[in-house]
Design a protein around this motif. Structure first.
Motif, PDB file in Angstrom:
ATOM      1  N   ILE A  31       0.856  -1.184   0.000  1.00 26.41           N
ATOM      2  CA  ILE A  31       0.000   0.000   0.000  1.00 26.41           C
ATOM      3  C   ILE A  31       0.892   1.234   0.000  1.00 26.41           C
ATOM      4  CG2 ILE A  31      -1.821   1.260   1.216  1.00 26.41           C
ATOM      5  CD1 ILE A  31      -2.659  -1.502   0.049  1.00 26.41           C
ATOM      6  N   ALA A  32       0.630   2.129  -0.950  1.00 29.13           N
ATOM      7  CA  ALA A  32       1.422   3.346  -1.092  1.00 29.13           C
ATOM      8  C   ALA A  32       0.499   4.560  -1.075  1.00 29.13           C
ATOM      9  CB  ALA A  32       2.201   3.315  -2.405  1.00 29.13           C
ATOM     10  N   THR A  33       1.079   5.707  -0.804  1.00 29.98           N
ATOM     11  CA  THR A  33       0.354   6.972  -0.882  1.00 29.98           C
ATOM     12  C   THR A  33       0.693   7.626  -2.216  1.00 29.98           C
ATOM     13  OG1 THR A  33       0.504   7.245   1.504  1.00 29.98           O
ATOM     14  CG2 THR A  33      -0.024   9.205   0.226  1.00 29.98           C
ATOM     15  N   TYR A  34      -0.351   8.006  -2.961  1.00 21.57           N
ATOM     16  CA  TYR A  34      -0.168   8.662  -4.253  1.00 21.57           C
ATOM     17  C   TYR A  34      -1.279   9.694  -4.415  1.00 21.57           C
ATOM     18  CZ  TYR A  34       0.265   9.134  -9.359  1.00 21.57           C
ATOM     19  OH  TYR A  34       0.423   9.617 -10.632  1.00 21.57           O
ATOM     20  N   HIS A  35      -0.921  10.934  -4.577  1.00 20.16           N
ATOM     21  CA  HIS A  35      -1.884  12.044  -4.653  1.00 20.16           C
ATOM     22  C   HIS A  35      -2.846  12.033  -3.469  1.00 20.16           C
ATOM     23  CE1 HIS A  35      -0.693  13.676  -8.499  1.00 20.16           C
ATOM     24  NE2 HIS A  35      -0.733  12.471  -9.040  1.00 20.16           N
ATOM     25  N   GLY A  36      -2.325  11.749  -2.291  1.00 18.51           N
ATOM     26  CA  GLY A  36      -3.124  11.777  -1.071  1.00 18.51           C
ATOM     27  C   GLY A  36      -4.036  10.580  -0.873  1.00 18.51           C
ATOM     28  N   LYS A  37      -4.008   9.631  -1.801  1.00 21.99           N
ATOM     29  CA  LYS A  37      -4.839   8.431  -1.701  1.00 21.99           C
ATOM     30  C   LYS A  37      -3.965   7.213  -1.477  1.00 21.99           C
ATOM     31  CE  LYS A  37      -8.280  10.272  -4.859  1.00 21.99           C
ATOM     32  NZ  LYS A  37      -8.878  10.159  -6.175  1.00 21.99           N
ATOM     33  N   ARG A  38      -4.544   6.182  -0.895  1.00 26.71           N
ATOM     34  CA  ARG A  38      -3.835   4.921  -0.693  1.00 26.71           C
ATOM     35  C   ARG A  38      -4.122   4.018  -1.890  1.00 26.71           C
ATOM     36  NH1 ARG A  38      -2.310   3.292   4.373  1.00 26.71           N
ATOM     37  NH2 ARG A  38      -3.366   1.295   4.198  1.00 26.71           N
ATOM     38  N   ILE A  39      -3.062   3.487  -2.492  1.00 28.59           N
ATOM     39  CA  ILE A  39      -3.222   2.585  -3.635  1.00 28.59           C
ATOM     40  C   ILE A  39      -2.497   1.275  -3.351  1.00 28.59           C
ATOM     41  CG2 ILE A  39      -3.514   4.478  -5.286  1.00 28.59           C
ATOM     42  CD1 ILE A  39      -0.597   3.918  -6.225  1.00 28.59           C
ATOM     43  N   ASP A  40      -3.004   0.199  -3.931  1.00 25.00           N
ATOM     44  CA  ASP A  40      -2.381  -1.119  -3.833  1.00 25.00           C
ATOM     45  C   ASP A  40      -1.495  -1.284  -5.064  1.00 25.00           C
ATOM     46  OD1 ASP A  40      -1.722  -3.822  -3.920  1.00 25.00           O
ATOM     47  OD2 ASP A  40      -3.734  -4.502  -3.398  1.00 25.00           O
TER      48      ASP A  40
END
Length: 174
Positions: A31-40
């Motif tokens: 899980i990463a943070t990208y543009h303030g959202k959490r993405i898998d």
């Protein structure tokens, strides 16, 4: 004849049991943070071009390598292009030769299963921009033993095709 039929059914039942064992638990994506959202990340990078693990559990993705450079370098340090995009003390993998394409990088040691990062069998360039501890790469094999390759600290590899490892790394140990 009845005994033979009973034995045949027992052998068949045992064979089915050994071939239908429960599958092993699958690893989950990072899980990463990208543009303030959490993405898998195992499901794709959602447009990001560089992802960095600052510490275990702290993964951040960026639209460009330049944005990742600003986040991972000390203030005032300027990044060059190519392999020198990889900041000091980091391990970096690129999707394409000559240190181009998507970039994945770590400062935290550990075993990284690249499928969890959507980078399995996608590495072509590597730079270990640190003076200690190299990297072990693993290529999972369906039959036989897994392949292992070792990369030295402070070493750069612009195209893994020369060593037969292009797009074959499934796991790294750093």
């Amino acid at each position: 004849m009845k005994l033979f039929r009973t034995m045949a059914m027992l052998v068949a039942a045992i064979g089915i049991t050994t071939t239908t064992a429960a599958p092993a638990m699958a690893d989950t994506g990072v899980i990463a943070t990208y543009h303030g959202k959490r993405i898998d990340l195992s499901k794709g990078w959602q447009g990001a071009q560089a992802c960095a693990e600052f510490a275990v559990g702290d993964v951040r993705c960026y639209d460009t390598a330049a944005e990742a450079d600003m986040a991972t370098r000390p203030a005032g340090e300027v990044a060059a292009k190519g392999m020198w995009d990889c900041p000091g003390t980091w391990v970096c993998l690129w999707q394409d030769e000559n240190y181009t394409g998507r970039r994945l990088q770590w400062s935290a040691a550990g075993t990284k299963k690249l499928a969890n990062w959507d980078f399995r069998d996608k590495t072509t360039s590597v730079f270990l921009n640190r003076v200690q501890r190299g990297m072990e790469a693993v290529n999972y094999r369906t039959l036989g033993l897994d392949d292992h390759s070792f990369y030295c600290a402070s070493c750069a590899y612009d195209n893994l095709a020369a060593s037969g490892w292009n797009d074959k790394i499934d796991e790294v140990k750093i």
